[in-house]
Write a protein that holds these residues in place. Sequence first.
Motif, mmCIF file in Angstrom:
data_model
loop_
_atom_site.group_PDB
_atom_site.id
_atom_site.type_symbol
_atom_site.label_atom_id
_atom_site.label_comp_id
_atom_site.label_asym_id
_atom_site.label_seq_id
_atom_site.Cartn_x
_atom_site.Cartn_y
_atom_site.Cartn_z
ATOM 1 N N PRO A 37 6.958 -4.284 0.733
ATOM 2 C CA PRO A 37 6.485 -5.345 -0.171
ATOM 3 C C PRO A 37 5.821 -4.761 -1.421
ATOM 4 O O PRO A 37 5.143 -3.726 -1.351
ATOM 5 C CB PRO A 37 5.461 -6.112 0.671
ATOM 6 C CG PRO A 37 5.731 -5.724 2.077
ATOM 7 C CD PRO A 37 6.325 -4.350 2.040
ATOM 8 N N GLN A 38 6.010 -5.413 -2.545
ATOM 9 C CA GLN A 38 5.423 -4.966 -3.808
ATOM 10 C C GLN A 38 3.901 -4.856 -3.710
ATOM 11 O O GLN A 38 3.295 -3.986 -4.317
ATOM 12 C CB GLN A 38 5.828 -5.902 -4.951
ATOM 13 C CG GLN A 38 5.348 -5.445 -6.316
ATOM 14 C CD GLN A 38 5.919 -4.092 -6.730
ATOM 15 O OE1 GLN A 38 7.119 -3.866 -6.599
ATOM 16 N NE2 GLN A 38 5.078 -3.194 -7.219
ATOM 17 N N GLU A 39 3.288 -5.722 -2.904
ATOM 18 C CA GLU A 39 1.840 -5.686 -2.751
ATOM 19 C C GLU A 39 1.373 -4.350 -2.170
ATOM 20 O O GLU A 39 0.319 -3.839 -2.538
ATOM 21 C CB GLU A 39 1.353 -6.828 -1.839
ATOM 22 C CG GLU A 39 1.591 -8.212 -2.390
ATOM 23 C CD GLU A 39 3.024 -8.710 -2.169
ATOM 24 O OE1 GLU A 39 3.696 -8.301 -1.192
ATOM 25 O OE2 GLU A 39 3.481 -9.498 -3.011
ATOM 26 N N VAL A 40 2.161 -3.794 -1.257
ATOM 27 C CA VAL A 40 1.818 -2.497 -0.650
ATOM 28 C C VAL A 40 1.904 -1.401 -1.700
ATOM 29 O O VAL A 40 1.026 -0.543 -1.798
ATOM 30 C CB VAL A 40 2.728 -2.194 0.553
ATOM 31 C CG1 VAL A 40 2.498 -0.789 1.076
ATOM 32 C CG2 VAL A 40 2.511 -3.217 1.655
ATOM 33 N N ASP A 47 1.596 -1.770 -4.908
ATOM 34 C CA ASP A 47 0.493 -1.988 -5.851
ATOM 35 C C ASP A 47 -0.830 -1.481 -5.279
ATOM 36 O O ASP A 47 -1.628 -0.865 -5.988
ATOM 37 C CB ASP A 47 0.363 -3.468 -6.201
ATOM 38 C CG ASP A 47 1.539 -3.988 -7.010
ATOM 39 O OD1 ASP A 47 2.307 -3.168 -7.559
ATOM 40 O OD2 ASP A 47 1.695 -5.229 -7.083
ATOM 41 N N GLU A 48 -1.056 -1.742 -3.998
ATOM 42 C CA GLU A 48 -2.292 -1.317 -3.341
ATOM 43 C C GLU A 48 -2.434 0.213 -3.361
ATOM 44 O O GLU A 48 -3.531 0.739 -3.527
ATOM 45 C CB GLU A 48 -2.294 -1.826 -1.895
ATOM 46 C CG GLU A 48 -3.553 -1.544 -1.134
ATOM 47 C CD GLU A 48 -3.491 -2.146 0.265
ATOM 48 O OE1 GLU A 48 -3.655 -1.381 1.223
ATOM 49 O OE2 GLU A 48 -3.276 -3.368 0.371
ATOM 50 N N HIS A 69 -1.050 2.049 -5.623
ATOM 51 C CA HIS A 69 -0.860 2.442 -7.027
ATOM 52 C C HIS A 69 0.403 3.284 -7.209
ATOM 53 O O HIS A 69 0.383 4.286 -7.917
ATOM 54 C CB HIS A 69 -2.084 3.190 -7.569
ATOM 55 C CG HIS A 69 -3.359 2.445 -7.385
ATOM 56 N ND1 HIS A 69 -3.668 1.327 -8.116
ATOM 57 C CD2 HIS A 69 -4.385 2.630 -6.522
ATOM 58 C CE1 HIS A 69 -4.837 0.856 -7.736
ATOM 59 N NE2 HIS A 69 -5.297 1.630 -6.764
#
Length: 92
Positions: A15-18, A20-21, A23
């Motif tokens: 997931p993109q959130e992972v 992003d988290e 970086h």
Amino acid sequence: MKYITFPSENLNEIPQEVLDELHLVPRKSIDGTKVIMKVDNYEKLFPSAVSLSLQEDEETPQEPFYPYPVYEGKELEDLLSSSEWTSNDSIL
């Protein structure tokens, strides 16, 4: 520093959130079929894909085994300067 290349479709599972988290902004090959990233980050994203090689002597540190090619030093420089990873198009 060691880097690993692997198929882009594997990254689609994350997931993109992972990303992003952590970086992470993974670099893709020119044709978009492969991704290159630091081995440390690959291990965070795909811990089950990394296995340890079997050692006969239990006191010998185990080396991780990766399912895709790992590069460092001159080999990494050669890879990144290849046409697979570097565009020859001039930027104006």
